[in-house]
Motif scaffolding. Structure first.
Motif, PDB file in Angstrom:
ATOM      1  N   ILE A  51       0.830  -1.205   0.000  1.00  0.00           N
ATOM      2  CA  ILE A  51       0.000   0.000   0.000  1.00  0.00           C
ATOM      3  C   ILE A  51       0.864   1.254   0.000  1.00  0.00           C
ATOM      4  CG2 ILE A  51      -1.577   1.376   1.457  1.00  0.00           C
ATOM      5  CD1 ILE A  51      -2.923  -1.353   2.181  1.00  0.00           C
ATOM      6  N   GLU A  52       1.937   1.250   0.770  1.00  0.00           N
ATOM      7  CA  GLU A  52       2.830   2.415   0.792  1.00  0.00           C
ATOM      8  C   GLU A  52       3.428   2.671  -0.590  1.00  0.00           C
ATOM      9  OE1 GLU A  52       5.657   1.670   3.895  1.00  0.00           O
ATOM     10  OE2 GLU A  52       4.101   1.638   5.465  1.00  0.00           O
ATOM     11  N   ASP A  53       3.778   1.611  -1.306  1.00  0.00           N
ATOM     12  CA  ASP A  53       4.311   1.796  -2.660  1.00  0.00           C
ATOM     13  C   ASP A  53       3.234   2.269  -3.628  1.00  0.00           C
ATOM     14  OD1 ASP A  53       7.024   1.420  -2.409  1.00  0.00           O
ATOM     15  OD2 ASP A  53       6.964  -0.723  -2.792  1.00  0.00           O
ATOM     16  N   TYR A  54       2.026   1.722  -3.513  1.00  0.00           N
ATOM     17  CA  TYR A  54       0.945   2.215  -4.372  1.00  0.00           C
ATOM     18  C   TYR A  54       0.631   3.679  -4.063  1.00  0.00           C
ATOM     19  CZ  TYR A  54       0.089  -2.780  -5.309  1.00  0.00           C
ATOM     20  OH  TYR A  54       0.214  -4.097  -5.664  1.00  0.00           O
ATOM     21  N   ASP A  55       0.690   4.040  -2.779  1.00  0.00           N
ATOM     22  CA  ASP A  55       0.490   5.448  -2.397  1.00  0.00           C
ATOM     23  C   ASP A  55       1.468   6.346  -3.148  1.00  0.00           C
ATOM     24  OD1 ASP A  55      -1.468   4.777  -0.533  1.00  0.00           O
ATOM     25  OD2 ASP A  55      -0.144   4.949   1.199  1.00  0.00           O
ATOM     26  N   GLU A  56       2.730   5.944  -3.157  1.00  0.00           N
ATOM     27  CA  GLU A  56       3.754   6.779  -3.796  1.00  0.00           C
ATOM     28  C   GLU A  56       3.571   6.813  -5.308  1.00  0.00           C
ATOM     29  OE1 GLU A  56       7.002   9.416  -3.888  1.00  0.00           O
ATOM     30  OE2 GLU A  56       5.573   8.806  -2.337  1.00  0.00           O
ATOM     31  N   ALA A  57       3.217   5.669  -5.891  1.00  0.00           N
ATOM     32  CA  ALA A  57       2.957   5.640  -7.334  1.00  0.00           C
ATOM     33  C   ALA A  57       1.805   6.582  -7.687  1.00  0.00           C
ATOM     34  CB  ALA A  57       2.637   4.213  -7.781  1.00  0.00           C
ATOM     35  N   ILE A  58       0.766   6.601  -6.866  1.00  0.00           N
ATOM     36  CA  ILE A  58      -0.386   7.475  -7.094  1.00  0.00           C
ATOM     37  C   ILE A  58      -0.007   8.936  -6.886  1.00  0.00           C
ATOM     38  CG2 ILE A  58      -2.641   8.129  -6.131  1.00  0.00           C
ATOM     39  CD1 ILE A  58      -3.075   5.038  -5.688  1.00  0.00           C
ATOM     40  N   ARG A  59       0.846   9.201  -5.890  1.00  0.00           N
ATOM     41  CA  ARG A  59       1.297  10.584  -5.671  1.00  0.00           C
ATOM     42  C   ARG A  59       2.046  11.096  -6.899  1.00  0.00           C
ATOM     43  NH1 ARG A  59       5.443  13.667  -4.351  1.00  0.00           N
ATOM     44  NH2 ARG A  59       6.937  11.944  -4.388  1.00  0.00           N
ATOM     45  N   LEU A  60       2.876  10.228  -7.489  1.00  0.00           N
ATOM     46  CA  LEU A  60       3.656  10.625  -8.664  1.00  0.00           C
ATOM     47  C   LEU A  60       2.808  10.665  -9.932  1.00  0.00           C
ATOM     48  CD1 LEU A  60       6.842   8.509  -7.885  1.00  0.00           C
ATOM     49  CD2 LEU A  60       6.727  11.010  -7.918  1.00  0.00           C
ATOM     50  N   ASP A  61       1.798   9.809  -9.999  1.00  0.00           N
ATOM     51  CA  ASP A  61       0.927   9.749 -11.185  1.00  0.00           C
ATOM     52  C   ASP A  61      -0.510   9.530 -10.730  1.00  0.00           C
ATOM     53  OD1 ASP A  61      -0.402   9.383 -13.543  1.00  0.00           O
ATOM     54  OD2 ASP A  61       0.814   7.691 -14.240  1.00  0.00           O
ATOM     55  N   PRO A  62      -1.220  10.617 -10.415  1.00  0.00           N
ATOM     56  CA  PRO A  62      -2.589  10.494  -9.881  1.00  0.00           C
ATOM     57  C   PRO A  62      -3.581   9.844 -10.844  1.00  0.00           C
ATOM     58  CG  PRO A  62      -1.685  12.686  -9.482  1.00  0.00           C
ATOM     59  CD  PRO A  62      -0.762  12.014 -10.445  1.00  0.00           C
ATOM     60  N   GLY A  63      -3.187   9.666 -12.086  1.00  0.00           N
ATOM     61  CA  GLY A  63      -4.096   9.051 -13.053  1.00  0.00           C
ATOM     62  C   GLY A  63      -3.837   7.582 -13.289  1.00  0.00           C
ATOM     63  N   LEU A  64      -3.018   6.955 -12.443  1.00  0.00           N
ATOM     64  CA  LEU A  64      -2.636   5.556 -12.650  1.00  0.00           C
ATOM     65  C   LEU A  64      -3.718   4.627 -12.091  1.00  0.00           C
ATOM     66  CD1 LEU A  64      -0.334   3.771 -13.771  1.00  0.00           C
ATOM     67  CD2 LEU A  64       0.683   3.811 -11.483  1.00  0.00           C
ATOM     68  N   ALA A  65      -4.656   4.272 -12.951  1.00  0.00           N
ATOM     69  CA  ALA A  65      -5.814   3.480 -12.517  1.00  0.00           C
ATOM     70  C   ALA A  65      -5.409   2.140 -11.919  1.00  0.00           C
ATOM     71  CB  ALA A  65      -6.762   3.264 -13.695  1.00  0.00           C
ATOM     72  N   SER A  66      -4.385   1.498 -12.488  1.00  0.00           N
ATOM     73  CA  SER A  66      -3.986   0.184 -11.987  1.00  0.00           C
ATOM     74  C   SER A  66      -3.485   0.257 -10.549  1.00  0.00           C
ATOM     75  CB  SER A  66      -2.907  -0.424 -12.892  1.00  0.00           C
ATOM     76  OG  SER A  66      -1.788   0.444 -12.993  1.00  0.00           O
ATOM     77  N   ALA A  67      -2.863   1.376 -10.173  1.00  0.00           N
ATOM     78  CA  ALA A  67      -2.389   1.521  -8.789  1.00  0.00           C
ATOM     79  C   ALA A  67      -3.564   1.616  -7.826  1.00  0.00           C
ATOM     80  CB  ALA A  67      -1.487   2.740  -8.657  1.00  0.00           C
ATOM     81  N   TYR A  68      -4.615   2.347  -8.224  1.00  0.00           N
ATOM     82  CA  TYR A  68      -5.817   2.399  -7.385  1.00  0.00           C
ATOM     83  C   TYR A  68      -6.442   1.007  -7.269  1.00  0.00           C
ATOM     84  CZ  TYR A  68      -5.918   7.519  -7.362  1.00  0.00           C
ATOM     85  OH  TYR A  68      -5.621   8.838  -7.149  1.00  0.00           O
ATOM     86  N   ASN A  69      -6.522   0.293  -8.390  1.00  0.00           N
ATOM     87  CA  ASN A  69      -7.137  -1.026  -8.362  1.00  0.00           C
ATOM     88  C   ASN A  69      -6.368  -1.974  -7.440  1.00  0.00           C
ATOM     89  OD1 ASN A  69      -9.028  -3.131  -9.668  1.00  0.00           O
ATOM     90  ND2 ASN A  69      -6.999  -4.005  -9.980  1.00  0.00           N
ATOM     91  N   ASN A  70      -5.037  -1.977  -7.574  1.00  0.00           N
ATOM     92  CA  ASN A  70      -4.246  -2.901  -6.767  1.00  0.00           C
ATOM     93  C   ASN A  70      -4.171  -2.480  -5.312  1.00  0.00           C
ATOM     94  OD1 ASN A  70      -3.221  -5.150  -8.521  1.00  0.00           O
ATOM     95  ND2 ASN A  70      -2.675  -3.401  -9.769  1.00  0.00           N
ATOM     96  N   ARG A  71      -4.200  -1.179  -5.053  1.00  0.00           N
ATOM     97  CA  ARG A  71      -4.275  -0.746  -3.657  1.00  0.00           C
ATOM     98  C   ARG A  71      -5.616  -1.173  -3.061  1.00  0.00           C
ATOM     99  NH1 ARG A  71      -3.586   5.526  -2.011  1.00  0.00           N
ATOM    100  NH2 ARG A  71      -5.739   5.588  -2.773  1.00  0.00           N
ATOM    101  N   GLY A  72      -6.670  -1.093  -3.878  1.00  0.00           N
ATOM    102  CA  GLY A  72      -7.971  -1.570  -3.426  1.00  0.00           C
ATOM    103  C   GLY A  72      -7.946  -3.046  -3.065  1.00  0.00           C
ATOM    104  N   LEU A  73      -7.258  -3.843  -3.870  1.00  0.00           N
ATOM    105  CA  LEU A  73      -7.142  -5.274  -3.566  1.00  0.00           C
ATOM    106  C   LEU A  73      -6.387  -5.506  -2.257  1.00  0.00           C
ATOM    107  CD1 LEU A  73      -6.334  -6.719  -7.106  1.00  0.00           C
ATOM    108  CD2 LEU A  73      -8.437  -7.061  -5.807  1.00  0.00           C
ATOM    109  N   ALA A  74      -5.346  -4.688  -2.031  1.00  0.00           N
ATOM    110  CA  ALA A  74      -4.585  -4.828  -0.781  1.00  0.00           C
ATOM    111  C   ALA A  74      -5.461  -4.477   0.417  1.00  0.00           C
ATOM    112  CB  ALA A  74      -3.342  -3.944  -0.826  1.00  0.00           C
ATOM    113  N   TYR A  75      -6.228  -3.391   0.288  1.00  0.00           N
ATOM    114  CA  TYR A  75      -7.152  -3.040   1.376  1.00  0.00           C
ATOM    115  C   TYR A  75      -8.189  -4.144   1.579  1.00  0.00           C
ATOM    116  CZ  TYR A  75      -5.575   1.828   1.926  1.00  0.00           C
ATOM    117  OH  TYR A  75      -4.850   2.950   2.204  1.00  0.00           O
TER     118      TYR A  75
END
Length: 288
Positions: free
Chosen positions: A123-147
């Motif tokens: 989740i911390e890595d997905y957070d950073e990926a999203i911070r760097l690229d707020p439009g990265l849909a796959s990061a939201y999806n995979n962070r959702g799976l982790a949650y």
């Protein structure tokens, strides 16, 4: 597929020639590695990334892509190989050290942590990926799976919402995942609505949506609809263990013990947790 393969095979031949003419061309090794990776030859890809890094130790994409190759070797067809995933993480660590704004390295390291069961680090890595690229849909999806795996279903739903909003092409998968989160919250009708949408968007790639919808129907007592969905899930993906497990549950509720036993055997053969499956069958028998 043949055209796709032929493109990369032609690219490999071109890089072969570039390397023959200039054996010290680090980028040619790197790019040939990418072509090998794209046709699934990950070991040969790694050999090329190794040489690219030897020639140019500061070539950031070589570390990132070698990390991806190790990840692919460590998570093939759901079989997790921790040593390969650890090597992936080491390469991605180095890529991030060399370039702290390397979005893909954070995202891919998150995948590796996820497959190792280290959800919070993922989740911390997905957070950073999203911070760097707020439009990265796959990061939201995979962070959702982790949650989701952590039982934080509402936060998972929020991430799946954003994945759906950002990228309609990603929506079928995100609808399936959001449906599972609603399912876990006991909101079966909302779950079914998401599975319906996932199936509508990509009917031939919706095996998991059919399997999940089938289980939701079984839990609602709509057993014939459940069986229809589970049969379709198996038709689309005969290797989907979850579909056989859910079919065993539905057949038990239908008092078809012979069919249920066949489903149990297939589910276990495909890697489904035997203890969890037996517990579900016992629960189904008690509910009759």
């Amino acid at each position: 597929i043949d055209y796709y393969l032929s493109q990369h095979e032609q690219a490999i031949e071109d890089y072969d020639e570039a390397i023959r003419l200039d054996p010290g061309h680090a980028l040619a090794y790197h790019n040939r590695g990418l072509s090998y990776a794209n046709i699934g030859q990950h070991h040969r890809a790694i050999e090329d990334y190794d040489e690219a890094i030897r020639l140019d130790p500061g070539l950031v994409p070589a570390y990132g892509n070698r990390g991806v190759a190790y990840y692919d070797l460590g998570s093939q067809q759901g079989n997790v190989i921790p040593t390969q995933l650890q090597r992936a993480i080491q390469d991605l660590d180095e890529a991030i050290r060399l370039n702290p704004k390397y979005t893909g390295a954070y995202y891919n390291r998150g995948l590796a942590y996820d497959d190792l069961g280290q959800r919070q680090q993922a989740i911390e890595d997905y957070d950073e990926a999203i911070r760097l690229d707020p439009g990265l849909a796959s990061a939201y999806n995979n962070r959702g799976l982790a949650y989701d795996d952590l039982g934080e279903f509402q936060r998972a739903i929020e991430d799946f919402d954003e994945a759906i909003r950002l990228e309609p092409e990603y929506a079928s998968l995100a609808h399936t995942n959001r449906g599972w989160a609603y399912d876990a919250l006991g909101q079966l009708q909302r779950a079914i609505e998401d599975y319906n949408e996932a199936i509508r968007l990509k009917p031939e790639k919706a095996s998991l949506a059919y399997a999940n919808r089938g289980l939701a129907y079984a839990n609602l007592g709509q057993l014939q609809r459940a069986k229809s969905d589970l049969d379709e899930a198996i038709r689309l993906d005969p290797g989907l263990a979850q579909a056989y497990a859910s079919s065993a549950f539905a057949n038990t509720l239908l008092n078809d013990d012979e069919a249920a036993q066949r489903d149990v055997e297939w589910a276990i053969k495909l890697g489904y947790d035997e203890r969890l499956l037996n517990a579900a069958i016992v629960q189904a028998k008690r509910s009759q």
